[in-house]
Design a protein around this motif. Structure first.
Motif, PDB file in Angstrom:
ATOM      1  N   GLY A  56       0.792  -1.224   0.000  1.00 16.34           N
ATOM      2  CA  GLY A  56       0.000   0.000   0.000  1.00 16.34           C
ATOM      3  C   GLY A  56       0.825   1.275   0.000  1.00 16.34           C
ATOM      4  O   GLY A  56       0.305   2.341   0.309  1.00 16.34           O
ATOM      5  N   VAL A  57       2.100   1.186  -0.364  1.00 16.70           N
ATOM      6  CA  VAL A  57       2.956   2.373  -0.350  1.00 16.70           C
ATOM      7  C   VAL A  57       2.419   3.403  -1.349  1.00 16.70           C
ATOM      8  O   VAL A  57       1.968   3.073  -2.436  1.00 16.70           O
ATOM      9  N   ARG A  58       2.413   4.652  -0.941  1.00 13.67           N
ATOM     10  CA  ARG A  58       1.876   5.722  -1.773  1.00 13.67           C
ATOM     11  C   ARG A  58       2.888   6.838  -2.027  1.00 13.67           C
ATOM     12  O   ARG A  58       2.671   7.702  -2.858  1.00 13.67           O
ATOM     13  N   LEU A  59       3.987   6.823  -1.260  1.00 14.33           N
ATOM     14  CA  LEU A  59       4.985   7.884  -1.376  1.00 14.33           C
ATOM     15  C   LEU A  59       6.369   7.315  -1.656  1.00 14.33           C
ATOM     16  O   LEU A  59       6.691   6.211  -1.208  1.00 14.33           O
ATOM     17  N   CYS A  60       7.202   8.104  -2.345  1.00 20.94           N
ATOM     18  CA  CYS A  60       8.601   7.722  -2.519  1.00 20.94           C
ATOM     19  C   CYS A  60       9.316   7.896  -1.175  1.00 20.94           C
ATOM     20  O   CYS A  60       8.763   8.459  -0.227  1.00 20.94           O
ATOM     21  N   ILE A  61      10.541   7.436  -1.106  1.00 22.01           N
ATOM     22  CA  ILE A  61      11.278   7.485   0.161  1.00 22.01           C
ATOM     23  C   ILE A  61      11.481   8.926   0.627  1.00 22.01           C
ATOM     24  O   ILE A  61      11.317   9.229   1.813  1.00 22.01           O
ATOM     25  N   ALA A  62      11.803   9.826  -0.286  1.00 28.21           N
ATOM     26  CA  ALA A  62      12.046  11.224   0.099  1.00 28.21           C
ATOM     27  C   ALA A  62      10.778  11.874   0.665  1.00 28.21           C
ATOM     28  O   ALA A  62      10.826  12.527   1.719  1.00 28.21           O
ATOM     29  N   CYS A  63       9.650  11.672   0.009  1.00 25.76           N
ATOM     30  CA  CYS A  63       8.398  12.266   0.488  1.00 25.76           C
ATOM     31  C   CYS A  63       7.951  11.606   1.790  1.00 25.76           C
ATOM     32  O   CYS A  63       7.432  12.277   2.682  1.00 25.76           O
TER      33      CYS A  63
END
Length: 87
Positions: A56-63
């Motif tokens: 369910g990941v929705r963001l990149c690592i930086a965000c």
């Protein structure tokens, strides 16, 4: 044994409430469902390994790191002055 303005067990109840709040916050942050292929904030591609590792990941690592930094600043201050508790 509590002293002063508190009743017996009040400190433990406060600790338990803080832990329960932290658990609920962590559960809300857990992903569910299908992962996105691109970050919903910056549109950067999300690597396949991250999508498999974090359901369910929705963001990149930086965000994600930026969002977590902002959430760390938030919190519940359960320590209040005795005067404010008497109001």
């Amino acid at each position: 044994m509590a002293g002063g303005w508190t009743r017996d067990g009040a400190v433990q109840e406060q600790i338990d409430a803080s832990v329960e709040d932290a658990v609920q916050t962590a559960r809300r942050r857990l992903g569910a469902g299908d992962s996105l292929s691109h970050c919903e904030e910056c549109e950067a591609p999300i690597p396949e390994a991250r999508r498999r590792a974090v359901p369910g990941v929705r963001l990149c690592i930086a965000c994600q790191a930026e969002q977590e930094k902002q959430h760390r600043a938030e919190g519940i201050n359960r320590r209040a002055s005795k005067d404010s508790q008497l109001r």
